[in-house]
Every structure is written in C-alpha cells, then in structure tokens.
Design a protein around this motif. Sequence first.
Motif, PDB file in Angstrom:
ATOM      1  N   ASP A 107       0.850  -1.188   0.000  1.00  0.00           N
ATOM      2  CA  ASP A 107       0.000   0.000   0.000  1.00  0.00           C
ATOM      3  C   ASP A 107       0.888   1.242   0.000  1.00  0.00           C
ATOM      4  O   ASP A 107       2.122   1.146  -0.010  1.00  0.00           O
ATOM      5  N   GLY A 108       0.243   2.413   0.039  1.00  0.00           N
ATOM      6  CA  GLY A 108       0.962   3.678   0.019  1.00  0.00           C
ATOM      7  C   GLY A 108       0.912   4.386   1.358  1.00  0.00           C
ATOM      8  O   GLY A 108       0.696   3.770   2.408  1.00  0.00           O
ATOM      9  N   ILE A 109       1.075   5.706   1.333  1.00  0.00           N
ATOM     10  CA  ILE A 109       1.218   6.498   2.557  1.00  0.00           C
ATOM     11  C   ILE A 109      -0.039   7.277   2.928  1.00  0.00           C
ATOM     12  O   ILE A 109      -0.045   8.004   3.918  1.00  0.00           O
ATOM     13  N   TYR A 112      -1.454   7.810   6.556  1.00  0.00           N
ATOM     14  CA  TYR A 112      -0.791   8.664   7.539  1.00  0.00           C
ATOM     15  C   TYR A 112      -1.436  10.045   7.626  1.00  0.00           C
ATOM     16  O   TYR A 112      -1.318  10.723   8.640  1.00  0.00           O
ATOM     17  N   GLU A 121       6.460   3.649  11.643  1.00  0.00           N
ATOM     18  CA  GLU A 121       5.373   2.676  11.602  1.00  0.00           C
ATOM     19  C   GLU A 121       4.373   2.852  12.749  1.00  0.00           C
ATOM     20  O   GLU A 121       3.248   2.358  12.669  1.00  0.00           O
ATOM     21  N   LYS A 135      -7.779   3.836   3.274  1.00  0.00           N
ATOM     22  CA  LYS A 135      -6.506   3.166   3.554  1.00  0.00           C
ATOM     23  C   LYS A 135      -6.364   2.842   5.037  1.00  0.00           C
ATOM     24  O   LYS A 135      -5.819   1.793   5.409  1.00  0.00           O
ATOM     25  N   LYS A 136      -6.850   3.720   5.892  1.00  0.00           N
ATOM     26  CA  LYS A 136      -6.841   3.429   7.328  1.00  0.00           C
ATOM     27  C   LYS A 136      -7.741   2.228   7.619  1.00  0.00           C
ATOM     28  O   LYS A 136      -7.379   1.340   8.402  1.00  0.00           O
ATOM     29  N   SER A 139      -6.021  -0.978   6.754  1.00  0.00           N
ATOM     30  CA  SER A 139      -5.104  -1.399   7.810  1.00  0.00           C
ATOM     31  C   SER A 139      -5.863  -2.066   8.951  1.00  0.00           C
ATOM     32  O   SER A 139      -5.455  -3.120   9.463  1.00  0.00           O
ATOM     33  N   ARG A 156       4.164   0.001   3.398  1.00  0.00           N
ATOM     34  CA  ARG A 156       3.778   1.348   2.964  1.00  0.00           C
ATOM     35  C   ARG A 156       4.930   1.960   2.190  1.00  0.00           C
ATOM     36  O   ARG A 156       6.037   2.114   2.705  1.00  0.00           O
ATOM     37  N   VAL A 219       3.458  -3.559  10.457  1.00  0.00           N
ATOM     38  CA  VAL A 219       3.540  -2.598   9.357  1.00  0.00           C
ATOM     39  C   VAL A 219       5.009  -2.286   9.122  1.00  0.00           C
ATOM     40  O   VAL A 219       5.786  -2.154  10.078  1.00  0.00           O
ATOM     41  N   ASN A 221       7.446   0.367   6.807  1.00  0.00           N
ATOM     42  CA  ASN A 221       7.712   1.397   5.811  1.00  0.00           C
ATOM     43  C   ASN A 221       8.794   0.907   4.865  1.00  0.00           C
ATOM     44  O   ASN A 221       9.755   0.246   5.289  1.00  0.00           O
TER      45      ASN A 221
END
Length: 311
Positions: A107-109, A112, A121, A135-136, A139, A156, A219, A221
């Motif tokens: 997935d991407g960022i 955040y 993370e 996206k949250k 997760s 991510r 998770v 990064n």
Amino acid sequence: MNNVLVIGATGGTGTAVTQELIRSGVKTTVFGRSAQRLQSAFPKTPYVVGDAFQTDALIAAIQTSGADTIFQCAAIPYHQTVARQLPLGRAVMDAALATHTRVAFIDGIYAYGDVNGQADEATDLRTVSRKGIVKKRLSELLFSPRYQSIPKILFRLPDYYGPSARQASYLGGTLMSIAQHQLAFYIGAKTKRREYVYLPDAAKMMVTIAAAATSFDQVWNVPGQVITGQQLMKLARCVAQSHAPVLTMTKPLIRVVGWLNPDVAEIKEMYYLTQHPIYLSHQKYRDTFGKVVATPFKVGLRATLTAYQKK
C-alpha cells in the motif's frame, strides 16, 4: 517464504516484486486477468488467470500453485480507490484465511494523513481525505480479529518510479513524457523536497522483509530518497536529452484537466501531500536488516527512461 503467488504481477509493483522473487530463487506463480500479458511479461513463470476480487479464484490459484505466501500487488484504478479498495482487501484476506496462507500487502502512505514530516510505523493515522480514510480502514481490516490467525505484513511505500511504474504513479506519467521528449507536468511545487523510491529497490527490501518470519503481523515502511522536483526534473531531462519543458501542475490546473480525466481529478484531494510532504522513517528497516537499498537517482532514472523510450 518458499513459494509465492503474486497477485497483479504485471502491474508496476507486481512486475518489480516478481522479478526480485525470481532473481532471489523463490518459487513464484503469477496471477492476473490476462494470460497473454502474464505470458509476455514472464514467459518461463507459471501463471494463473483470474479476478483478484473473487475469493474463490484466489483460493484456486493458491491451491494450484501450492503457495505459502501471497504478495498482493494488484492496483485499483485511481478513481475507483474509495469504492474498491476494501472489497479487494477482503477477497485477498478471505482467500488467505481459507488456505492458511501468509500475506504481504502493498500500500501507500495515504493512511498517515497530513503528517507534514517524518512518519514511522507507529505514527498515528490522522487521515484527512476520502482515500486516506479507506486506507486506514484497510489497515484495520488486515489486523482485525477475523484475520488474527493469518500472518500478514502491510508495506507502505512513498510515490515511486522505475521501468515498470509508468502511469501507476504520479511521477511515472511525468517521466514517460520526458522520455518521449514531450511537454511534461510535475504535480506540485518543484521547490519542495519529496520522497520517491525506485521500484527495484522497494522490491528488494520487501522481499528481504517477507523472507524473515519475524517480520509478520507488522507494518513496514519501505523508504525511498528525498529530492526536490527541480533537481529531479533536471536529472531526468539530462538523462533523456530532452529540451521539452516540465510545467507545474497546480491545483487549479488539476481541476481543469480532471474534467476530462477521472484519475487526474482524484489527485485534487491528495494535493496536500505536495505541500506538506511525508518522509518515511528508515529506522525500523535499518535496525533490522541494515542499510536501506538506495540506487542513485541518476542510475534509476537512466534505467527507467531507457525502458520508456523502447516502447
């Protein structure tokens, strides 16, 4: 991780991950919608044709391949992210649950939110957009009690580039235009320092992480390198020997172009990331696996632009 099924193997991240798995000697099966594309991209690799949104198709592919690990690399059309991200996540996780298979989900960022600085993370997910909220929720879905028994990794990545990226990333479309010596558009102010990861580097780090049994249920990064748009565009134009201008795509211009292109229209709500960039912390990867893989931009751009000029 001895036997991997790559979902979405012909996409930007899927191609890079599959190439790295094969290079590393991991038994690999590729999964996608088109037999022709799968055979063309990976002529010596076993393949299974199917729809990643169909749990039964994924279960059949896992059973046929004997995979012990799934790499979920399938991309959703950008303008369909909100509607289709969670159904895809559920399909993959339900297939893993039915077959007791480990999952590495890329997935991407966006989850955040508006961090405006470094994110590790453990950073709180302060979502500020529709895509960020989805996206949250992704997760939360992956790490929900329903899938507690399934070992999983959520990767991510920042925006990326590379020979297989093409239109799958913001920067990919810009570099494709530069490669063809055409007018190009860079999204956001070129004076800002932003983070980009070279996809072959990201694939090496993700395969390294997934190969360690202790990496799961976390998770991770997958960090890149930071550079201003001015520096990046100067390097790219120099490598491509292009004199065509690179214009800044501002928010008002996105609105105009978005009338004709639904994917461009969707960039508007994420524009804040060009004004308040997120930089992924390298610390967890460095502490666990050592030095972050970081191909110099000039080298990565040369390989990327050369690939784009061939087609």
